[in-house]
Design a protein around this motif. Structure first.
Motif, PDB file in Angstrom:
ATOM      1  N   ARG A  21      12.883 -20.635 -22.478  1.00  0.00           N
ATOM      2  CA  ARG A  21      13.776 -19.840 -21.626  1.00  0.00           C
ATOM      3  C   ARG A  21      13.152 -18.497 -21.286  1.00  0.00           C
ATOM      4  NH1 ARG A  21      18.187 -21.834 -24.859  1.00  0.00           N
ATOM      5  NH2 ARG A  21      18.067 -19.946 -26.140  1.00  0.00           N
ATOM      6  N   GLU A  22      12.540 -17.872 -22.284  1.00  0.00           N
ATOM      7  CA  GLU A  22      11.902 -16.570 -22.059  1.00  0.00           C
ATOM      8  C   GLU A  22      10.723 -16.705 -21.082  1.00  0.00           C
ATOM      9  OE1 GLU A  22       9.461 -13.145 -24.593  1.00  0.00           O
ATOM     10  OE2 GLU A  22      10.716 -14.622 -25.630  1.00  0.00           O
ATOM     11  N   LEU A  23       9.913 -17.751 -21.258  1.00  0.00           N
ATOM     12  CA  LEU A  23       8.778 -17.964 -20.369  1.00  0.00           C
ATOM     13  C   LEU A  23       9.235 -18.328 -18.965  1.00  0.00           C
ATOM     14  CD1 LEU A  23       6.309 -19.905 -22.701  1.00  0.00           C
ATOM     15  CD2 LEU A  23       6.344 -17.468 -22.150  1.00  0.00           C
ATOM     16  N   ALA A  24      10.369 -19.004 -18.854  1.00  0.00           N
ATOM     17  CA  ALA A  24      10.912 -19.346 -17.534  1.00  0.00           C
ATOM     18  C   ALA A  24      11.267 -18.081 -16.779  1.00  0.00           C
ATOM     19  CB  ALA A  24      12.143 -20.237 -17.689  1.00  0.00           C
ATOM     20  N   GLN A  25      11.818 -17.096 -17.489  1.00  0.00           N
ATOM     21  CA  GLN A  25      12.145 -15.821 -16.836  1.00  0.00           C
ATOM     22  C   GLN A  25      10.876 -15.107 -16.367  1.00  0.00           C
ATOM     23  OE1 GLN A  25      15.262 -14.782 -16.016  1.00  0.00           O
ATOM     24  NE2 GLN A  25      15.779 -16.837 -16.776  1.00  0.00           N
ATOM     25  N   GLN A  26       9.812 -15.189 -17.165  1.00  0.00           N
ATOM     26  CA  GLN A  26       8.530 -14.611 -16.751  1.00  0.00           C
ATOM     27  C   GLN A  26       8.023 -15.285 -15.483  1.00  0.00           C
ATOM     28  OE1 GLN A  26       5.511 -14.481 -19.823  1.00  0.00           O
ATOM     29  NE2 GLN A  26       6.981 -13.851 -21.392  1.00  0.00           N
ATOM     30  N   SER A  27       8.172 -16.597 -15.437  1.00  0.00           N
ATOM     31  CA  SER A  27       7.707 -17.346 -14.273  1.00  0.00           C
ATOM     32  C   SER A  27       8.493 -16.955 -13.029  1.00  0.00           C
ATOM     33  CB  SER A  27       7.847 -18.854 -14.526  1.00  0.00           C
ATOM     34  OG  SER A  27       7.003 -19.257 -15.581  1.00  0.00           O
ATOM     35  N   LEU A  28       9.794 -16.804 -13.184  1.00  0.00           N
ATOM     36  CA  LEU A  28      10.627 -16.418 -12.043  1.00  0.00           C
ATOM     37  C   LEU A  28      10.230 -15.038 -11.526  1.00  0.00           C
ATOM     38  CD1 LEU A  28      14.127 -17.701 -13.228  1.00  0.00           C
ATOM     39  CD2 LEU A  28      12.698 -18.651 -11.408  1.00  0.00           C
ATOM     40  N   ARG A  29       9.874 -14.136 -12.435  1.00  0.00           N
ATOM     41  CA  ARG A  29       9.431 -12.804 -12.007  1.00  0.00           C
ATOM     42  C   ARG A  29       8.109 -12.884 -11.248  1.00  0.00           C
ATOM     43  NH1 ARG A  29      11.772 -11.308 -17.077  1.00  0.00           N
ATOM     44  NH2 ARG A  29       9.772 -11.468 -18.176  1.00  0.00           N
ATOM     45  N   LEU A  30       7.231 -13.788 -11.656  1.00  0.00           N
ATOM     46  CA  LEU A  30       5.956 -13.946 -10.955  1.00  0.00           C
ATOM     47  C   LEU A  30       6.158 -14.409  -9.516  1.00  0.00           C
ATOM     48  CD1 LEU A  30       3.556 -15.671 -13.524  1.00  0.00           C
ATOM     49  CD2 LEU A  30       3.407 -13.348 -12.631  1.00  0.00           C
ATOM     50  N   LEU A  31       7.217 -15.160  -9.271  1.00  0.00           N
ATOM     51  CA  LEU A  31       7.461 -15.697  -7.932  1.00  0.00           C
ATOM     52  C   LEU A  31       7.992 -14.649  -6.953  1.00  0.00           C
ATOM     53  CD1 LEU A  31       9.146 -19.115  -8.867  1.00  0.00           C
ATOM     54  CD2 LEU A  31       6.805 -18.764  -8.056  1.00  0.00           C
ATOM     55  N   VAL A  32       8.558 -13.573  -7.470  1.00  0.00           N
ATOM     56  CA  VAL A  32       9.234 -12.589  -6.616  1.00  0.00           C
ATOM     57  C   VAL A  32       8.353 -12.041  -5.493  1.00  0.00           C
ATOM     58  CG1 VAL A  32      10.329 -10.315  -6.569  1.00  0.00           C
ATOM     59  CG2 VAL A  32      10.949 -11.965  -8.340  1.00  0.00           C
ATOM     60  N   PRO A  33       7.151 -11.507  -5.783  1.00  0.00           N
ATOM     61  CA  PRO A  33       6.346 -10.949  -4.683  1.00  0.00           C
ATOM     62  C   PRO A  33       5.936 -11.991  -3.650  1.00  0.00           C
ATOM     63  CG  PRO A  33       5.069 -11.054  -6.715  1.00  0.00           C
ATOM     64  CD  PRO A  33       6.489 -11.315  -7.088  1.00  0.00           C
ATOM     65  N   TYR A  34       5.751 -13.220  -4.064  1.00  0.00           N
ATOM     66  CA  TYR A  34       5.398 -14.288  -3.115  1.00  0.00           C
ATOM     67  C   TYR A  34       6.583 -14.584  -2.197  1.00  0.00           C
ATOM     68  CZ  TYR A  34       1.358 -15.138  -6.124  1.00  0.00           C
ATOM     69  OH  TYR A  34       0.196 -14.999  -6.842  1.00  0.00           O
ATOM     70  N   ARG A  35       7.777 -14.491  -2.749  1.00  0.00           N
ATOM     71  CA  ARG A  35       8.976 -14.740  -1.951  1.00  0.00           C
ATOM     72  C   ARG A  35       9.284 -13.584  -1.014  1.00  0.00           C
ATOM     73  NH1 ARG A  35      12.478 -17.545  -6.898  1.00  0.00           N
ATOM     74  NH2 ARG A  35      11.819 -19.693  -6.427  1.00  0.00           N
ATOM     75  N   LYS A  36       8.911 -12.382  -1.429  1.00  0.00           N
ATOM     76  CA  LYS A  36       9.190 -11.198  -0.609  1.00  0.00           C
ATOM     77  C   LYS A  36       8.047 -10.856   0.342  1.00  0.00           C
ATOM     78  CE  LYS A  36      12.405  -8.894  -3.755  1.00  0.00           C
ATOM     79  NZ  LYS A  36      12.675  -7.640  -4.519  1.00  0.00           N
ATOM     80  N   GLY A  37       6.891 -11.489   0.165  1.00  0.00           N
ATOM     81  CA  GLY A  37       5.750 -11.190   1.022  1.00  0.00           C
ATOM     82  C   GLY A  37       5.024  -9.926   0.633  1.00  0.00           C
ATOM     83  N   GLU A  38       5.166  -9.517  -0.634  1.00  0.00           N
ATOM     84  CA  GLU A  38       4.520  -8.298  -1.104  1.00  0.00           C
ATOM     85  C   GLU A  38       3.057  -8.585  -1.475  1.00  0.00           C
ATOM     86  OE1 GLU A  38       6.953  -7.287  -4.409  1.00  0.00           O
ATOM     87  OE2 GLU A  38       8.602  -6.495  -3.161  1.00  0.00           O
TER      88      GLU A  38
END
Length: 230
Positions: A191-208
């Motif tokens: 669960r903790e690693l899943a949250q890390q993974s979701l955070r990694l996806l954020v800039p790709y989703r926002k185009g940063e």
């Protein structure tokens, strides 16, 4: 008289019944390993066998069956003769073609579901496709045992879980972690690693802009040639 039992494999080839007692197959019985469902069905249809199986997590895995040697031999001979017939060969070819077509359709469907879940910004669309193909290639093969093969949950949920599972192995130290053998501990780590993974996806989703040291970027570089979109 029917003689049907479920036994578990023990140490040194022993068999253990449902009461935890050691049991020995009757004389003139032989072991038929799992692997050929056609022969196994013919043998078990006679109603005189012991099925050897064990639990692995939530799964029940069959190692094969013990049954009268003559029953196994007869089933093998009958099936071998049937498989030599022209009608069987034609049906077999048709079945293979149908399964391959079904697999191709599901592969494309799953790929699109992964891309949809990733939901990367247009600037990283090609990266989403590259990542989705890597995930699909790993998750989709028949018999892989991954979440992508289950029909118990919706396609979008399968895709989401496959993404998180792939990232857990590719972008974290999960495979090298020493996790305490405490009930629920491995699940908590995931669960903790899943949250890390979701955070990694954020800039790709926002185009940063993506940092050069981004674990996801490095993981994709291992799989495919990186196209710089910055």
């Amino acid at each position: 008289m029917a003689n049907i039992s479920i036994v578990s494999p023990g140490k040194n080839g022993q068999l253990i019944n449902e009461y935890g007692e050691r049991v020995v197959p009757p004389e003139a019985w032989s072991f038929l390993p799992a692997g050929d469902a056609g022969i196994t069905r013919r043998v078990t249809a006679q109603g005189n066998y012991w099925r050897v199986q064990y639990k692995k997590g939530r799964k029940t895995i069959s190692k094969g069956v013990w049954a009268p040697a003559h029953t196994i031999a007869m089933a093998q001979q009958e099936l071998a003769a049937m498989r030599e017939t022209e009608s069987y060969q034609k049906k077999r070819a048709s079945d293979i073609q149908r399964r391959e077509k079904k697999q191709q359709l599901y592969t494309e469907e799953f790929l699109q579901a992964v891309i949809s879940y990733l939901n990367f910004h247009a600037a990283y669309h090609s990266i989403a496709e590259q990542m989705a193909r890597a995930i699909t290639q790993h998750a989709i093969p028949v018999g892989s045992g991954t979440v992508a093969r289950t029909q118990l949950i919706p396609l979008q949920e399968r895709a989401a879980k496959a993404v998180i599972a792939w990232m857990r192995h590719q972008t974290t130290a999960y495979d090298k972690m020493k996790i305490a053998r405490i009930k629920g501990e491995r699940r908590a780590v995931r669960r903790e690693l899943a949250q890390q993974s979701l955070r990694l996806l954020v800039p790709y989703r926002k185009g940063e802009p993506i940092a050069p040291g981004c674990p996801l970027r490095k993981a994709i570089q291992k799989q495919v040639k990186w196209n710089d979109h910055e």
